[in-house]
Design a protein around this motif. Sequence first.
Motif, PDB file in Angstrom:
ATOM      1  N   TYR A  94       0.780  -1.243   0.000  1.00  0.00           N
ATOM      2  CA  TYR A  94       0.000   0.000   0.000  1.00  0.00           C
ATOM      3  C   TYR A  94       0.805   1.282   0.000  1.00  0.00           C
ATOM      4  N   VAL A 153       4.709  -1.367  12.718  1.00  0.00           N
ATOM      5  CA  VAL A 153       3.478  -2.121  12.992  1.00  0.00           C
ATOM      6  C   VAL A 153       2.691  -2.147  11.689  1.00  0.00           C
ATOM      7  N   GLY A 154       2.430  -3.356  11.180  1.00  0.00           N
ATOM      8  CA  GLY A 154       1.646  -3.494   9.956  1.00  0.00           C
ATOM      9  C   GLY A 154       2.533  -3.584   8.741  1.00  0.00           C
ATOM     10  N   TYR A 205       2.006  -6.073   6.335  1.00  0.00           N
ATOM     11  CA  TYR A 205       1.270  -6.755   5.269  1.00  0.00           C
ATOM     12  C   TYR A 205       2.258  -7.671   4.545  1.00  0.00           C
ATOM     13  N   ARG A 254       6.104  -4.576   1.794  1.00  0.00           N
ATOM     14  CA  ARG A 254       6.600  -3.520   0.904  1.00  0.00           C
ATOM     15  C   ARG A 254       7.377  -2.454   1.683  1.00  0.00           C
ATOM     16  N   SER A 255       6.779  -1.939   2.741  1.00  0.00           N
ATOM     17  CA  SER A 255       7.433  -0.840   3.471  1.00  0.00           C
ATOM     18  C   SER A 255       8.742  -1.288   4.109  1.00  0.00           C
ATOM     19  N   VAL A 291       5.923  -5.863  13.647  1.00  0.00           N
ATOM     20  CA  VAL A 291       4.839  -6.437  14.451  1.00  0.00           C
ATOM     21  C   VAL A 291       3.625  -6.533  13.530  1.00  0.00           C
ATOM     22  N   GLU A 292       3.120  -7.742  13.378  1.00  0.00           N
ATOM     23  CA  GLU A 292       2.038  -7.976  12.399  1.00  0.00           C
ATOM     24  C   GLU A 292       1.140  -9.082  12.943  1.00  0.00           C
ATOM     25  N   ASN A 293      -0.174  -8.873  12.846  1.00  0.00           N
ATOM     26  CA  ASN A 293      -1.082  -9.925  13.347  1.00  0.00           C
ATOM     27  C   ASN A 293      -1.825 -10.660  12.232  1.00  0.00           C
ATOM     28  N   GLU A 338      -6.008  -8.305   9.061  1.00  0.00           N
ATOM     29  CA  GLU A 338      -6.836  -7.551   8.125  1.00  0.00           C
ATOM     30  C   GLU A 338      -6.897  -8.231   6.757  1.00  0.00           C
ATOM     31  N   ASN A 371      -0.863  -9.023  18.050  1.00  0.00           N
ATOM     32  CA  ASN A 371      -1.484  -7.708  18.058  1.00  0.00           C
ATOM     33  C   ASN A 371      -0.581  -6.715  18.799  1.00  0.00           C
ATOM     34  N   PHE A 396      -1.136  -4.068  20.272  1.00  0.00           N
ATOM     35  CA  PHE A 396      -1.631  -3.460  21.507  1.00  0.00           C
ATOM     36  C   PHE A 396      -1.542  -4.412  22.700  1.00  0.00           C
ATOM     37  N   PHE A 400       7.197   3.202  12.735  1.00  0.00           N
ATOM     38  CA  PHE A 400       6.280   3.416  11.610  1.00  0.00           C
ATOM     39  C   PHE A 400       4.996   2.681  11.933  1.00  0.00           C
ATOM     40  N   ASP A 444       1.499   1.532  10.656  1.00  0.00           N
ATOM     41  CA  ASP A 444       0.625   1.340   9.493  1.00  0.00           C
ATOM     42  C   ASP A 444      -0.344   0.192   9.794  1.00  0.00           C
ATOM     43  N   TYR A 454      -9.934  -1.073  24.095  1.00  0.00           N
ATOM     44  CA  TYR A 454      -9.559  -1.794  22.873  1.00  0.00           C
ATOM     45  C   TYR A 454      -9.489  -3.298  23.143  1.00  0.00           C
TER      46      TYR A 454
HETATM   47  C1  LIG Z   1      -2.101  -1.349   5.321  1.00  0.00           C
HETATM   48  S1  LIG Z   1      -1.421  -2.843   5.831  1.00  0.00           S
HETATM   49  C2  LIG Z   1       0.272  -2.482   5.900  1.00  0.00           C
HETATM   50  C3  LIG Z   1       0.841  -2.125   4.556  1.00  0.00           C
HETATM   51  C4  LIG Z   1       2.347  -2.178   4.470  1.00  0.00           C
HETATM   52  N1  LIG Z   1       3.010  -1.332   5.446  1.00  0.00           N
HETATM   53  C5  LIG Z   1       2.800  -1.828   3.078  1.00  0.00           C
HETATM   54  O1  LIG Z   1       3.797  -1.105   2.921  1.00  0.00           O
HETATM   55  O2  LIG Z   1       2.195  -2.328   2.131  1.00  0.00           O
HETATM   56  C6  LIG Z   1      -1.866  -2.972   7.516  1.00  0.00           C
HETATM   57  C7  LIG Z   1      -1.349  -4.229   8.190  1.00  0.00           C
HETATM   58  O3  LIG Z   1      -1.426  -4.031   9.590  1.00  0.00           O
HETATM   59  C8  LIG Z   1      -1.780  -5.252  10.222  1.00  0.00           C
HETATM   60  N2  LIG Z   1      -2.380  -4.864  11.506  1.00  0.00           N
HETATM   61  C9  LIG Z   1      -3.524  -4.158  11.684  1.00  0.00           C
HETATM   62  N3  LIG Z   1      -3.759  -3.956  12.977  1.00  0.00           N
HETATM   63  C10 LIG Z   1      -2.732  -4.547  13.650  1.00  0.00           C
HETATM   64  C11 LIG Z   1      -2.430  -4.688  15.030  1.00  0.00           C
HETATM   65  N4  LIG Z   1      -3.248  -4.194  15.957  1.00  0.00           N
HETATM   66  N5  LIG Z   1      -1.298  -5.337  15.378  1.00  0.00           N
HETATM   67  C12 LIG Z   1      -0.478  -5.859  14.412  1.00  0.00           C
HETATM   68  N6  LIG Z   1      -0.720  -5.763  13.085  1.00  0.00           N
HETATM   69  C13 LIG Z   1      -1.836  -5.113  12.705  1.00  0.00           C
HETATM   70  C14 LIG Z   1      -2.745  -5.893   9.230  1.00  0.00           C
HETATM   71  O4  LIG Z   1      -2.845  -7.290   9.384  1.00  0.00           O
HETATM   72  C15 LIG Z   1      -2.162  -5.486   7.888  1.00  0.00           C
HETATM   73  O5  LIG Z   1      -1.319  -6.479   7.351  1.00  0.00           O
END
Ligand SMILES: C[S@@+](CC[C@H](N)C(=O)[O-])C[C@H]1O[C@@H](n2cnc3c(N)ncnc32)[C@H](O)[C@@H]1O
Length: 292
Positions: A38, A63-64, A66, A69-70, A86-88, A91, A122, A124, A141, A143, A240
């Motif tokens: 993204y 965080v996040g 996916y 990419r980032s 950190v990734e769960n 989504e 997660n 949090f 970062f 995301d 939360y």
């Molecule tokens: C928009 S994507 C990240 C895109 C990525 N940074 C990129 O460059 O394409 C959001 C990601 O955050 C993860 N995510 C969302 N909430 C989260 C949480 N509370 N803890 C860990 N990961 C989380 C989702 O599973 C998803 O893979």
Amino acid sequence: MRVEDFLAEVDLAFGGDPQTSEPRDPAFAEIAATVNGYTSANELAVLNAAARVLPADECYLEVGSYKGRSMCAAVRGVSDKAFYIVENYLEFGMQGQEARAELERNLRTHAAHADVRLIEGNCFSLLRRPGVIDRPVGVYFYDGEHTGLSHYLALGIIEPWLADEAVVLVDDATYPMVSGAHEEFIARHPQWRVERRWDAETNGDPRWANGLHALSFRRDEDTARGSAEPWDVRWRRLTYLSSLGPGQKAAWTAIHRFPELIPLAKKLYPSKRASSIDSRGTQERPSEQGES
Ligand SMILES: C[S@@+](CC[C@H](N)C(=O)[O-])C[C@H]1O[C@@H](n2cnc3c(N)ncnc32)[C@H](O)[C@@H]1O
């Protein structure tokens, strides 16, 4: 991490004003075109600038991720620093193993030279666990999920982990609920400020996707290490963990199992995430969404 070093490195990374120009290094556009995800090329160049000037005794935490990419861009040309993800895998109805396999493939291609440590769970809950990260976070970062509550909490939860001076990059920051959350947080926490706003002119702006804001944190005696969790962060975290987090998890699981719920999800959750859910409850490639 010296915030001024980061701002100077960002200027060096672009041919002109970052808001309206492209990164000097074409590799970021290449990563955006070839790694599913993204973030836009301009955002990737900013993440990489932060990683380049990060001191080696601090770490970079995302965080996040996916499909990575980032992170693939952040580590470009940086081999002597520690990077945490950190990734769960929650989504987009992603299946954990499938998503993780693609992330690992991308990291093997673009980040084999770098020390990237994946923590699954997660943010949090994980970021309340002592010792989960081995050094102060100089660059953060965020995301992850984009509700107002999550964004407020995303800053509150990281504060104890941050280096005494740190850069915090917030994705999708042009969304009012995102910038509103950090402005509300900053109003109560004067150690924080917004340093740069690279806003999107349109949803999915080719240069800045949905916007990126660079925040800074400078520790003072009110935020000394070992300080109690502030009440505004505590009640949001407990809210939360008791309702919003489990509710979102149930919703994403249901969408994956029952794709007929997708039209309803799109109505209830009209962000880039819902618009990217395809009929299988998985995510379309960004090139098919016109989003990068
Ligand atoms: C928009 S994507 C990240 C895109 C990525 N940074 C990129 O460059 O394409 C959001 C990601 O955050 C993860 N995510 C969302 N909430 C989260 C949480 N509370 N803890 C860990 N990961 C989380 C989702 O599973 C998803 O893979």
